[in-house]
Design an enzyme around this catalytic site. Structure first.
Site, mmCIF file in Angstrom:
data_model
loop_
_atom_site.group_PDB
_atom_site.id
_atom_site.type_symbol
_atom_site.label_atom_id
_atom_site.label_comp_id
_atom_site.label_asym_id
_atom_site.label_seq_id
_atom_site.Cartn_x
_atom_site.Cartn_y
_atom_site.Cartn_z
ATOM 1 N N ASP A 61 0.050 -7.609 1.430
ATOM 2 C CA ASP A 61 0.572 -6.240 1.562
ATOM 3 C C ASP A 61 2.093 -6.193 1.616
ATOM 4 O OD1 ASP A 61 0.283 -3.524 1.554
ATOM 5 O OD2 ASP A 61 -0.084 -3.331 3.686
ATOM 6 N N SER B 143 4.706 2.636 7.940
ATOM 7 C CA SER B 143 4.367 1.476 7.117
ATOM 8 C C SER B 143 5.553 1.046 6.264
ATOM 9 C CB SER B 143 3.188 1.805 6.200
ATOM 10 O OG SER B 143 1.992 1.915 6.929
ATOM 11 N N HIS C 28 0.817 -1.213 0.000
ATOM 12 C CA HIS C 28 0.000 0.000 0.000
ATOM 13 C C HIS C 28 0.858 1.273 0.000
ATOM 14 C CE1 HIS C 28 0.416 -0.147 4.525
ATOM 15 N NE2 HIS C 28 0.482 1.170 4.349
#
Length: 450
Positions: free
Chosen positions: A138, A212, A108
């Protein structure tokens, strides 16, 4: 801004008072009563250079809705029509192979990005190439071309225990590299509806937006997870963060490197997690594990001898707690791999060796490399001298182009091609006729595709 200024002024004032009231020290002591003061600094000096900041640019399609008040003028011609809009994003990544320049991050973070810029801790900025990604877990793999890169050692995440210390490294809110610490709060977290395949490490190390794709490490500076998500009502840290285990990440990345895609393994069972109700109804002595309700015909599980009513409690000797954990771990193991499953059947422990089959939902990597390769399954040769055509689907573009099972692609337009990653790079944005160097039946020949 006034509040911030007040805090700074107060801090300066308190520092001034401390200097006037306390004796001056040339430096803080490194030990007290002969005991060395504990510090994470030595470990972080080795680990942090392997964690990078990522900035992306791209365009994404957004739905365009026309307000009711304007429908009289425009009708419905723009209603529901997607429009492309530019976007920018920030995240983090981890260098796992300094020689090859491989960087792992979250899908993402770089999804739909046209430009990916990597900033190293030493200040260097590098353009990165996306080698592959797996949206369902992911994970994404990038590559940069640079020397003197630092890499991080990958630890066995299956050996983690609740209570182990953790350190999160990343770039929250674009502030630059930041380090926070905590512990492993829980293992095998799933059913969070964050990703399709979930087997998260939960930690209370502070993780925020921009973390992230960053590293979760142990006190030896070894990678135990890729920071992915937080549980917070306003997008801020509340002490509940989630990371993809390093073993899961490593399994997926190895497939991307070898095949250019994730070839997800499938067991072929459906079921649910064991709870007290199932344990009582089935007279089980355990309240954990994956209860099998159905075994699909001709599946990997069926061929190995698994049956409905079995309870899977271990994968390759490692205990599992739920059906979701089983799904997450199996889903990261590649098709064709063998796994040992420990099963409770009629009160006894039995072990089954299962060869996983390939998920029908797996995308064909060849199609993303070149449209005329669609329908071909590729793999790197064992001697790294080319790309083997494992299978060609009937009436597919690959078959119509002339490819056959067993062909080995060794070059493109006379340029040597050793693996799928090089093939993808050479065919990127190529237009017109392309000559593939093929070895077929030990004879070299050319195959033209357009």
């Amino acid at each position: 801004m006034k509040k911030l200024s007040f805090l700074i002024t107060a801090a300066l004032l308190s520092s001034s008072l401390a200097l006037t009231q306390a004796p001056a020290y040339a430096s803080w002591p490194s030990s007290v009563d002969g005991q060395t003061m504990p510090s994470l600094a030595p470990m972080l000096e080795k680990a942090t250079p392997a964690v990078v900041s990522i900035s992306v640019k791209g365009t994404q399609k957004v739905q365009q809705n026309v307000p009711d008040a304007f429908k009289f003028f425009f009708g419905n011609r723009n209603q529901g029509q997607p429009q492309e809009r530019p976007f920018r994003g920030l995240g983090s990544g981890v260098i796992i192979d300094s020689d090859s320049g491989y960087i792992v991050t979250n899908n993402h973070v770089i999804n739909n990005a046209d430009e990916i810029l990597i900033t190293l801790k030493d200040g260097r900025q590098l353009e990165a190439t996306k080698l592959g990604a797996d949206e369902e877990s992911d994970i994404a793999l990038l590559q940069v071309d640079a020397e003197n890169l630092a890499e991080i050692k990958i630890s066995d995440s299956d050996s983690l225990r609740v209570g182990d210390f953790t350190v999160a490294i990343g770039s929250p809110f674009g502030l630059g590299q930041t380090v926070t610490s905590g512990i492993v709060s829980a293992l095998g977290r799933s059913n969070l509806n964050i990703e399709n395949y979930e087997d998260f490490i939960q930690t209370d190390a502070a993780i925020n937006s921009g973390n992230s794709g960053g590293a979760l490490v142990n006190l030896r500076g070894e990678l135990i997870g890729i920071n992915t998500a937080i549980l917070g009502p306003n997008g801020g840290n509340v002490g509940i963060g989630f990371a993809i285990p390093s073993n899961m990440m490593h399994n997926l990345v190895k497939q991307i490197i070898e095949f250019g895609e994730v070839r997800r393994g499938v067991l072929g069972v459906s079921g649910r997690s064991v709870d007290s109700g199932i344990a009582k109804a089935m007279e089980l002595e355990t309240n954990q594990g994956a209860f099998i309700e159905m075994v699909a015909a001709d599946s990997a599980a069926d061929e190995a001898g698994l049956k409905a009513g079995d309870v899977i409690v271990k994968i390759n000797g490692k205990s599992i707690r739920s059906f979701s954990e089983l799904r997450g771990k199996i889903g990261s193991i590649g098709a064709g791999k063998k796994v040992k499953l420990t099963v409770i059947r009629d009160g006894d422990d039995e072990t089954f060796t299962v060869k996983l089959k390939q998920s029908q939902g797996t995308n064909v990597a060849a199609a993303s490399i070149h449209r005329m390769l669609e329908g071909a399954k590729l793999k790197n040769s064992s001697d790294n001298k080319g790309i083997v055509i494992e299978e060609v689907a009937p009436q597919s573009p690959a078959q119509l182009a002339g490819l056959r099972n067993g062909d080995i692609i060794t070059g493109v337009n006379r340029t040597r091609t050793k693996n799928i990653i090089q093939l993808r790079e050479f065919l990127k944005d190529k237009k017109g006729v392309v000559a593939l160097n093929i070895i077929r039946d030990e004879q070299a020949q050319y195959l033209m595709i357009r």
